[in-house]
Design a protein around this motif. Structure first.
Motif, PDB file in Angstrom:
ATOM      1  N   VAL A 154       0.841  -1.201   0.000  1.00 22.73           N
ATOM      2  CA  VAL A 154       0.000   0.000   0.000  1.00 22.73           C
ATOM      3  C   VAL A 154       0.872   1.246   0.000  1.00 22.73           C
ATOM      4  O   VAL A 154       0.621   2.195  -0.753  1.00 22.73           O
ATOM      5  CB  VAL A 154      -0.983  -0.006   1.201  1.00 22.73           C
ATOM      6  N   ASP A 155       1.917   1.255   0.810  1.00 21.02           N
ATOM      7  CA  ASP A 155       2.840   2.401   0.833  1.00 21.02           C
ATOM      8  C   ASP A 155       3.482   2.615  -0.531  1.00 21.02           C
ATOM      9  O   ASP A 155       3.594   3.741  -1.010  1.00 21.02           O
ATOM     10  CB  ASP A 155       3.934   2.203   1.884  1.00 21.02           C
ATOM     11  N   ALA A 156       3.912   1.521  -1.158  1.00 21.32           N
ATOM     12  CA  ALA A 156       4.543   1.616  -2.473  1.00 21.32           C
ATOM     13  C   ALA A 156       3.551   2.145  -3.505  1.00 21.32           C
ATOM     14  O   ALA A 156       3.891   3.018  -4.321  1.00 21.32           O
ATOM     15  CB  ALA A 156       5.089   0.262  -2.905  1.00 21.32           C
ATOM     16  N   LEU A 157       2.308   1.651  -3.467  1.00 20.95           N
ATOM     17  CA  LEU A 157       1.290   2.142  -4.407  1.00 20.95           C
ATOM     18  C   LEU A 157       1.020   3.630  -4.180  1.00 20.95           C
ATOM     19  O   LEU A 157       0.870   4.392  -5.133  1.00 20.95           O
ATOM     20  CB  LEU A 157      -0.009   1.343  -4.263  1.00 20.95           C
ATOM     21  N   ALA A 189      -8.419   7.681  -7.694  1.00 17.45           N
ATOM     22  CA  ALA A 189      -9.318   8.816  -7.891  1.00 17.45           C
ATOM     23  C   ALA A 189     -10.468   8.801  -6.881  1.00 17.45           C
ATOM     24  O   ALA A 189     -10.894   9.856  -6.391  1.00 17.45           O
ATOM     25  CB  ALA A 189      -9.891   8.783  -9.313  1.00 17.45           C
ATOM     26  N   ALA A 190     -10.938   7.623  -6.514  1.00 19.48           N
ATOM     27  CA  ALA A 190     -12.054   7.515  -5.577  1.00 19.48           C
ATOM     28  C   ALA A 190     -11.614   7.723  -4.119  1.00 19.48           C
ATOM     29  O   ALA A 190     -12.399   8.154  -3.283  1.00 19.48           O
ATOM     30  CB  ALA A 190     -12.715   6.145  -5.711  1.00 19.48           C
ATOM     31  N   GLY A 191     -10.353   7.366  -3.839  1.00 20.60           N
ATOM     32  CA  GLY A 191      -9.859   7.419  -2.452  1.00 20.60           C
ATOM     33  C   GLY A 191      -9.498   8.810  -2.048  1.00 20.60           C
ATOM     34  O   GLY A 191      -9.494   9.290  -1.000  1.00 20.60           O
ATOM     35  N   ALA A 224      -2.206  10.131   1.811  1.00 19.82           N
ATOM     36  CA  ALA A 224      -2.386   9.134   2.885  1.00 19.82           C
ATOM     37  C   ALA A 224      -3.543   9.560   3.777  1.00 19.82           C
ATOM     38  O   ALA A 224      -3.403  10.432   4.622  1.00 19.82           O
ATOM     39  CB  ALA A 224      -1.109   8.995   3.699  1.00 19.82           C
ATOM     40  N   THR A 225      -4.694   8.959   3.546  1.00 15.41           N
ATOM     41  CA  THR A 225      -5.870   9.205   4.382  1.00 15.41           C
ATOM     42  C   THR A 225      -6.456   7.838   4.744  1.00 15.41           C
ATOM     43  O   THR A 225      -6.173   6.844   4.060  1.00 15.41           O
ATOM     44  CB  THR A 225      -6.942  10.023   3.635  1.00 15.41           C
ATOM     45  N   PRO A 226      -7.264   7.767   5.773  1.00 10.55           N
ATOM     46  CA  PRO A 226      -7.885   6.476   6.094  1.00 10.55           C
ATOM     47  C   PRO A 226      -8.672   5.890   4.919  1.00 10.55           C
ATOM     48  O   PRO A 226      -8.614   4.684   4.671  1.00 10.55           O
ATOM     49  CB  PRO A 226      -8.802   6.801   7.276  1.00 10.55           C
ATOM     50  N   LEU A 227      -9.371   6.741   4.176  1.00 12.47           N
ATOM     51  CA  LEU A 227     -10.150   6.256   3.042  1.00 12.47           C
ATOM     52  C   LEU A 227      -9.248   5.750   1.919  1.00 12.47           C
ATOM     53  O   LEU A 227      -9.488   4.680   1.346  1.00 12.47           O
ATOM     54  CB  LEU A 227     -11.082   7.355   2.525  1.00 12.47           C
ATOM     55  N   SER A 228      -8.176   6.483   1.611  1.00 12.24           N
ATOM     56  CA  SER A 228      -7.286   6.031   0.536  1.00 12.24           C
ATOM     57  C   SER A 228      -6.548   4.760   0.949  1.00 12.24           C
ATOM     58  O   SER A 228      -6.329   3.866   0.125  1.00 12.24           O
ATOM     59  CB  SER A 228      -6.298   7.126   0.118  1.00 12.24           C
TER      60      SER A 228
END
Length: 177
Positions: A119-122, A175-177, A130-134
């Motif tokens: 996830v960090d790499a993406l 885009a959604a996150g 970096a948000t809870p939703l993303s």
């Protein structure tokens, strides 16, 4: 058993992990035989404990580290990382099988760390905030991508089609996150 030749500490450790990888990929960590690993590496079981003091648990941890390293390599660009993962997933390499197994087996307690690293790499590759939703969206993407890769291999879907699907989906997730 053949006499073990003198290797550097890191070279010997790498040799032992390499001997264990196909065994873990085929049978899982619970059925990993330290005697079989030692035999495959041409060393004694005692030498294995010298490098992996807690035995199977240390060796399995090293196998997971190596499998994850093989999957992502040192890629600094998203296209390279995706290509590398596609290579492993579509060929069902030992590294891919261990990666997929890691999510379902208690012996691989560090799988959450590997997913967090993905996830960090993406996030780094895509520039996602970096948000809870993303984070939630990217965690879901990782699980989705793994399932797509397994399904594509089974169905024989061409690599370019899979790559396009994953790229479009990742853009939508970001885009959604």
């Amino acid at each position: 058993m053949a006499a073990s030749r003198r290797l550097s500490r890191q070279a010997r450790r790498d040799q032992l992990v390499s001997a264990a990888i196909p065994l873990v990929a085929r049978r899982g960590p619970a059925d990993l035989s330290l005697d079989e690993v030692a035999e495959r590496a041409g060393v004694t079981r005692n030498l294995l404990y010298h490098y992996f003091p807690r035995g199977r648990s240390d060796l399995v941890s090293a196998v997971l580290d190596d499998a994850e390293r093989q999957l992502v390599g040192q890629s600094q660009e998203l296209d390279q990382a995706i290509s590398r993962i596609l290579d492993h997933a579509l060929a069902a390499t030992h590294a891919w099988r261990i990666h997929r197994m890691a999510g379902a087996l208690p012996a691989f307690t560090r799988r959450a760390e590997a997913t967090a690293a993905a996830v960090d790499a993406l996030r780094d590759f895509t520039g996602a905030e970096a948000t809870p939703l993303s984070d939630l969206a990217l965690h879901g993407y990782v699980a989705y991508a793994e399932a797509v890769l397994d399904g594509a291999r089974t169905a024989g879907i061409p690599r370019s089609d899979v790559r396009g699907l994953l790229a479009r989906t990742l853009r939508a997730v970001v885009a959604a996150g």
